[in-house]
Design an enzyme around this catalytic site. Structure first.
Site, short mmCIF file in Angstrom:
data_model
loop_
_atom_site.label_atom_id
_atom_site.label_comp_id
_atom_site.label_asym_id
_atom_site.label_seq_id
_atom_site.Cartn_x
_atom_site.Cartn_y
_atom_site.Cartn_z
N SER A 26 27.58 32.44 37.23
CA SER A 26 28.22 31.15 36.18
C SER A 26 28.69 29.81 37.43
CB SER A 26 29.26 30.97 35.97
OG SER A 26 30.47 29.92 35.32
N TYR A 43 38.24 34.09 38.78
CA TYR A 43 37.28 34.21 37.62
C TYR A 43 36.29 33.34 38.65
CZ TYR A 43 33.38 32.94 34.18
OH TYR A 43 32.83 32.84 33.36
#
Length: 305
Positions: A141, A167
Site C-alpha cells: 500500500s 499498519y
C-alpha cells in the site's frame, strides 16, 4: 494503462485455463474482484476468508469460465494456517488479506495484529504451500510511507503504539517480503500498491472516525475525490502483476513498475520509499520472521518454499 485501468482491461484477451490461483481475503473488496477477474478468463480460483458462510456464498455466485472455491483461513491463527489444504500446486498466489485496527491488539501468539496478520500470517502460509514456480503478488500500500519496519520492536512492545504507523509497517513488510521471496526462490514475487479505495478493511471504524479521516462526507457517504479508485480499478495492478513477465522483485502501481524515492515527504505517484525495496532490510526481515515464528512455538506449518 494507468490509474483508471480495471482488472478486466488488463486481462482482455488472456486465457488462464489450467492455472490454479489462490487469493487470500477473496470474499470482499479488492480480493473478491481479483478472484472474479481471474476466474472470468479461465483460472480456477480458491478464495479464503474467516467467514465460511460468506465465502461459500461468494464462490457459489461465480459465473466465470474458471471454477471458484472457498477455504476457511484465519491468518491470525497458526492452527488455521497449519490446517489449510496444501494438496495442489498453485501457479498464481495473491496475498491480499489484511486488517486495519483502531487500537493495539495482539494475535493469539502475541504478535501485534497488523504485523502478525498482514505480514507474518502470509509469510507462514506461503512457506507452507506447494507452489509450481508461481507468480506471487503481495498487496502492499502507499501507506508503507507511514513507517519502515522496526526490526528491534516489530510488535510494539516498547514504543508507543500508533495504528497508522503499525499498519504502514505491515505494508512495508509486505513489500520487503515480496522482494526477498523473489530473491530466495524460483517464484516470481511482486509487491503492489493498489491505490486508495474504501473497502471493508475499515469495518472496525465508526462513521465518526471515517469522517475524521476524510473518507466519508457529512451524510456518511464515501467521498468521491481525485486519487480514489473503484474496486475494479484497485484490482488492476494485482492482476497485471500476476500475468506480466519481468516484474520479479519490483513494486508496481497503476500497472507499471515504481521507482525508489528517498523521503516520505511528497511521495509522487509511480514511486515507493527506498526502504521498502532495500535488499539488506528484506533479508533481515525474512530472518526475523523465521525466528519469531519459531520462538512462538506455533503448530508446525512446514516449509515448501
Amino acid at each position: 494503462m494507468g490509474s483508471d485501468t480495471t482488472a478486466d482491461d488488463v486481462l482482455a484477451g488472456q486465457d488462464l485455463t489450467g492455472h490454479h490461483a489462490l487469493v487470500t481475503g477473496g470474499t470482499s473488496g479488492i480480493g473478491q474482484e481479483i478472484a472474479r477477474a481471474l476466474a472470468a478468463v479461465g483460472a480456477d480460483v480458491l478464495i479464503t476468508g474467516r467467514d465460511r458462510n460468506r465465502g461459500e456464498a461468494v464462490a457459489a455466485r461465480s459465473t466465470g469460465k474458471g471454477r471458484v472455491g472457498f477455504a476457511a483461513l484465519d491468518l491470525a491463527d497458526p492452527a488455521s494456517i497449519a490446517a489449510f489444504p496444501a494438496d495442489r500446486p498453485f501457479t498464481i498466489l495473491v496475498l491480499n488479506a489484511g486488517v486495519l485496527t483502531t487500537g493495539l491488539t495482539r494475535t493469539a501468539l502475541g504478535f501485534e495484529t497488523h504485523f502478525g496478520v498482514n505480514h507474518l500470517g502470509h509469510f507462514a502460509l506461503t512457506r507452507r504451500l506447494p507452489l509450481a514456480e508461481a507468480r506471487v503478488v503481495v498487496l502492499s500500500s502507499r501507506a508503507h510511507r507511514r513507517a519502515d519496519v522496526d526490526l528491534a520492536d516489530p510488535n510494539w512492545r516498547t514504543r508507543p503504539f500508533d495504528r497508522w504507523r503499525a499498519y504502514g509497517q505491515s505494508k512495508t513488510a509486505n513489500a520487503l517480503f515480496a522482494a526477498e521471496l523473489d530473491r530466495r526462490t524460483p517464484h516470481t514475487a511482486t509487491a503492489v500498491l493498489p491505490g486508495m479505495v474504501l473497502t471493508k478493511i475499515v469495518r472496525d471504524f465508526s462513521d465518526e472516525q471515517l469522517r475524521a479521516e476524510g473518507w466519508l462526507d457529512e451524510r456518511g457517504r464515501p467521498r468521491v475525490s481525485a486519487g480514489w479508485k473503484t474496486v475494479r480499478q484497485a484490482a488492476a495492478s494485482a492482476v497485471w502483476a500476476a500475468v506480466t513477465p519481468g516484474l520479479g522483485g519490483r513494486i508496481v502501481e497503476d500497472c507499471a513498475p515504481t521507482a525508489p524515492w528517498p523521503t516520505a515527504h511528497d511521495l509522487p505517484a509511480g514511486h515507493h520509499l527506498a526502504y521498502a525495496s532495500d535488499p539488506a532490510r528484506a533479508e533481515a526481515l525474512w530472518e526475523l520472521s523465521e525466528r519469531l515464528l519459531a520462538d512462538s512455538h506455533a503448530p508446525h506449518i512446514g516449509n515448501t518454499v
